[in-house]
Motif scaffolding. Structure first.
Motif, PDB file in Angstrom:
ATOM      1  N   ILE A 348       0.829  -1.212   0.000  1.00 16.03           N
ATOM      2  CA  ILE A 348       0.000   0.000   0.000  1.00 16.03           C
ATOM      3  C   ILE A 348       0.861   1.259   0.000  1.00 16.03           C
ATOM      4  N   VAL A 349       1.875   1.294   0.847  1.00 15.92           N
ATOM      5  CA  VAL A 349       2.767   2.461   0.889  1.00 15.92           C
ATOM      6  C   VAL A 349       3.456   2.630  -0.460  1.00 15.92           C
ATOM      7  N   GLY A 350       3.897   1.535  -1.043  1.00 15.03           N
ATOM      8  CA  GLY A 350       4.527   1.605  -2.353  1.00 15.03           C
ATOM      9  C   GLY A 350       3.570   2.142  -3.409  1.00 15.03           C
ATOM     10  N   ALA A 351       2.319   1.704  -3.366  1.00 10.57           N
ATOM     11  CA  ALA A 351       1.324   2.181  -4.318  1.00 10.57           C
ATOM     12  C   ALA A 351       1.083   3.682  -4.165  1.00 10.57           C
ATOM     13  N   LEU A 352       1.067   4.160  -2.929  1.00  8.75           N
ATOM     14  CA  LEU A 352       0.896   5.594  -2.692  1.00  8.75           C
ATOM     15  C   LEU A 352       2.060   6.390  -3.277  1.00  8.75           C
ATOM     16  N   MET A 353       3.268   5.857  -3.154  1.00  6.38           N
ATOM     17  CA  MET A 353       4.432   6.536  -3.722  1.00  6.38           C
ATOM     18  C   MET A 353       4.404   6.494  -5.245  1.00  6.38           C
TER      19      MET A 353
END
Length: 429
Positions: A348-353
């Motif tokens: 999820i954090v990667g997708a936000l970035m």
């Protein structure tokens, strides 16, 4: 109390102690997940989990305290997602350093970052590096985090024919990862306070039910256990090329990522004049991270939650830092956190970035193609340093080919040459 109010200028910034304490608590709840996540990633680098957890907590406490006192802003400093992956998977697993040597890289990069933040170099670098490349770095690190999350969660696995392939999703690890991802997405989309923390707790329960294997060390409360990484940085590799190319790459990531984040937050607060001191606090905190035994801190995106809750001064950041000390109580829980509870957060954090891709201008191929080299280069080479290097070198070459070399700043030429040397010397090594 009056001295405290005067030092942090609560009245001037139209806030109250209650409001600041509340905002700091909200920021803590949205960022406390980093204790489990960062400990897990540092453990992948070979660190004992207890020592990694202690270092993470100490780093968060010191960073937030320093930010609050030095810059009087509510910006939260915690180990950066992506940079911790750079530490574990690029420097340790990729380059072949020990985690002690990688801590020395963090320290030296922090020193250089501090030099940049206390001088005009911060402005020179920020203006000299094209925005598209900076957006590409963030998106590329995000793509890398997603890939690591999918691997860590057992969703994808190694294949001799196609390099990677979809794993058997009926196995306990990938099944638990998928179920936890659904829970994490639900909590995140609904805007539940502390969503990542609750997702990890639910992931622990799902892992227990599905009997997901856990290979973490046993957590102990002994002084030897929690102090196992404090002050353990080693400069034994300082005379090698990989050490300095790693230092250079980490310094660039720290500088570009934090300048952008801090600039955005101080403008949102209506206090852009605080940007310089906030960057300086960030740099000193990053430097100290190497001593504490952690990957470096960044001005985290979770700061936005504190700002939305009304945080306006350093009291909010200090509150967040103080609350991190209470996470020592979570030590017994860390050993029970399976990879299936960690992996969905990385995804999820990667997708936000990855959302930074939309900020790249696709009008000129000599601008967007190098940025995309970074985006795909970081996960495909499994190295943040190499991915950035490919993009920066490609930019200077393409601009020369299309006869737009005058658009390339002197700073960009210097950085491009240094990254070219990084690729050349790393290959020769």
């Amino acid at each position: 109390m009056n001295r405290l109010l005067s030092f942090f200028q609560l009245h001037k910034h139209d806030t109250t102690m209650k409001q600041e304490l509340g905002a700091g608590t909200v920021a803590f709840l949205t960022s406390v997940y980093i204790v489990a996540i960062n400990s897990s990633i540092l453990a992948d680098a070979g660190m004992p989990v207890a020592g990694a957890a202690f270092a993470t907590i100490l780093t968060c406490f010191f960073g937030c305290l320093l930010m609050g006192v030095w810059s009087n802003t509510p910006i939260v400093l915690i180990p950066g997602m992506g940079i911790n992956a750079m530490f574990a998977y690029t420097f340790v697993h990729g380059v072949g350093m020990s985690w002690q040597e990688a801590l020395a890289v963090v320290f030296v990069a922090g020193v250089l970052f501090a030099v940049i933040s206390f001088t005009r170099f911060a402005t020179i670098l920020d203006r000299g590096i094209p925005a598209d490349l900076k957006h590409g770095i963030t998106a590329g690190i995000g793509c890398f985090l997603m890939f690591i999350g999918l691997q860590k969660g057992g969703i994808v696995e190694h294949s001799r024919e196609t390099m990677v392939q979809l794993a058997n999703l009926s196995e306990p690890l990938p099944l638990a990862t998928l179920l936890t991802l659904v829970v994490a997405l639900f909590l995140f989309v609904r805007g539940i306070s502390g969503h990542f923390l609750w997702a990890i707790l639910c992931g622990i329960g799902i892992g227990l039910v599905l009997n997901v294997p856990n290979v973490k060390d046993t957590i102990t409360f002994s002084t030897e256990g929690i102090m196992a990484v404090f002050g353990q940085l080693s400069f034994s590799a300082i005379a090698t090329v990989p050490f300095w190319t790693s230092v250079f790459a980490m310094t660039m990531v720290l500088t570009f990522e934090n300048i952008g984040l801090i600039s955005g937050y101080t403008k949102q607060l209506g206090r852009p004049d605080k940007g310089k001191r906030a960057l300086q606090a960030n740099a000193i905190s990053a430097l100290a991270s190497g001593v504490f035994g952690s990957s470096p801190t960044v001005s985290t995106a979770e700061t936005a939650a504190g700002l939305a809750a009304g945080g306006k001064t350093g009291v909010s950041a200090i509150t967040t830092g103080m609350l991190f000390l209470f996470t020592f109580l979570l030590f017994p829980l860390l050993v029970h956190i399976p990879d299936s509870a960690i992996a969905p957060i990385l995804v999820i954090v990667g997708a936000l970035m990855m959302k930074e891709v939309r900020e790249i201008s696709f009008a000129d191929i000599s601008d967007w193609l190098p940025a995309m080299f970074i985006v795909i280069g970081i996960p495909f080479t499994y190295s943040i340093a190499d991915g950035i290097a490919f993009g920066f070198v490609a930019y200077t070459l393409l601009k020369t080919i299309v006869q737009q070399h005058r658009q390339v700043s002197t700073t960009m030429y210097v950085v491009g040459v240094l990254f070219f040397l990084h690729l050349l010397l790393s290959n020769l090594g």
